[in-house]
Design a protein around this motif. Structure first.
Motif, mmCIF file in Angstrom:
data_model
loop_
_atom_site.group_PDB
_atom_site.id
_atom_site.type_symbol
_atom_site.label_atom_id
_atom_site.label_comp_id
_atom_site.label_asym_id
_atom_site.label_seq_id
_atom_site.Cartn_x
_atom_site.Cartn_y
_atom_site.Cartn_z
ATOM 1 N N TRP A 64 -8.933 10.930 -6.194
ATOM 2 C CA TRP A 64 -9.132 10.534 -7.589
ATOM 3 C C TRP A 64 -10.575 10.754 -8.028
ATOM 4 C CZ3 TRP A 64 -5.689 10.406 -11.155
ATOM 5 C CH2 TRP A 64 -4.376 10.031 -10.862
ATOM 6 N N TYR A 78 2.286 5.839 -4.556
ATOM 7 C CA TYR A 78 2.591 6.327 -5.903
ATOM 8 C C TYR A 78 1.364 7.004 -6.519
ATOM 9 C CZ TYR A 78 4.705 6.286 -10.553
ATOM 10 O OH TYR A 78 5.226 6.654 -11.753
ATOM 11 N N ALA A 79 0.231 6.306 -6.436
ATOM 12 C CA ALA A 79 -1.009 6.862 -6.994
ATOM 13 C C ALA A 79 -1.439 8.117 -6.232
ATOM 14 C CB ALA A 79 -2.110 5.811 -6.956
ATOM 15 N N LEU A 80 -1.289 8.094 -4.914
ATOM 16 C CA LEU A 80 -1.683 9.244 -4.117
ATOM 17 C C LEU A 80 -0.783 10.445 -4.402
ATOM 18 C CD1 LEU A 80 -3.697 10.187 -1.999
ATOM 19 C CD2 LEU A 80 -2.164 9.330 -0.237
ATOM 20 N N TYR A 137 5.853 11.826 -2.871
ATOM 21 C CA TYR A 137 5.997 10.367 -2.786
ATOM 22 C C TYR A 137 6.943 9.987 -1.653
ATOM 23 C CZ TYR A 137 6.500 5.534 -4.410
ATOM 24 O OH TYR A 137 6.502 4.165 -4.499
ATOM 25 N N SER A 183 0.825 -1.204 0.000
ATOM 26 C CA SER A 183 0.000 0.000 0.000
ATOM 27 C C SER A 183 0.860 1.255 0.000
ATOM 28 C CB SER A 183 -0.969 0.009 1.188
ATOM 29 O OG SER A 183 -0.268 0.132 2.397
ATOM 30 N N ALA A 227 0.690 11.027 -7.191
ATOM 31 C CA ALA A 227 0.330 11.506 -8.528
ATOM 32 C C ALA A 227 -0.882 12.411 -8.482
ATOM 33 C CB ALA A 227 0.069 10.314 -9.455
ATOM 34 N N VAL A 228 -1.921 12.001 -7.772
ATOM 35 C CA VAL A 228 -3.138 12.808 -7.744
ATOM 36 C C VAL A 228 -2.941 14.094 -6.939
ATOM 37 C CG1 VAL A 228 -4.293 11.726 -5.765
ATOM 38 C CG2 VAL A 228 -5.653 12.694 -7.601
ATOM 39 N N THR A 272 -7.853 12.602 -17.705
ATOM 40 C CA THR A 272 -6.763 13.255 -16.987
ATOM 41 C C THR A 272 -6.071 14.252 -17.896
ATOM 42 O OG1 THR A 272 -5.246 11.494 -17.574
ATOM 43 C CG2 THR A 272 -6.366 11.320 -15.446
ATOM 44 N N VAL A 321 2.588 1.161 -3.912
ATOM 45 C CA VAL A 321 1.641 1.342 -5.015
ATOM 46 C C VAL A 321 0.635 2.452 -4.708
ATOM 47 C CG1 VAL A 321 -0.120 0.201 -6.417
ATOM 48 C CG2 VAL A 321 1.915 -1.048 -5.718
ATOM 49 N N GLY A 322 0.030 2.376 -3.524
ATOM 50 C CA GLY A 322 -0.948 3.391 -3.149
ATOM 51 C C GLY A 322 -0.314 4.752 -2.963
ATOM 52 N N ASN A 350 -6.663 7.979 -1.747
ATOM 53 C CA ASN A 350 -6.730 7.768 -3.195
ATOM 54 C C ASN A 350 -8.165 7.845 -3.696
ATOM 55 O OD1 ASN A 350 -4.194 7.322 -4.553
ATOM 56 N ND2 ASN A 350 -3.909 5.590 -3.195
#
Length: 92
Positions: free
Chosen positions: A80, A19-21, A52, A13, A23-24, A91, A16-17, A76
């Protein structure tokens, strides 16, 4: 065995999570900054790596493995969903 599974959940988490968090969050920062396209990309790239790093450090700062995974997943989901709502599903 259970502790290893929980630790694996935290690591996945966070990686991966997080990274996504990151990004947003970077996209939201650039959205509110209202910059030209070149400056927009620069802000997203620079802020992404800093955010990050901070998210990875924060993810291992919580005591509970499950609270960490839930906090990252909830962040996330909320950010998102908001991003797709204002962008109309696409996006930038």
């Amino acid at each position: 065995m259970k502790e290893q599974l929980l630790l694996t959940t935290r690591v996945v988490s966070a990686a991966v999570g997080g990274y996504a968090l990151a990004a947003v969050i970077s996209l939201w920062l650039a959205y509110f900054a209202n910059l030209e396209p070149r400056d927009h990309r620069f802000l997203v790239n620079i802020s992404f790596f800093l955010i990050y790093l901070l998210l990875i450090l924060a993810a291992f700062g919580f005591r509970s493995h499950l609270k960490t995974a839930f906090a990252i997943a909830a962040g996330n989901a909320v950010l998102w969903a908001g991003w797709f709502a204002i962008q109309g599903g696409a996006t930038a």
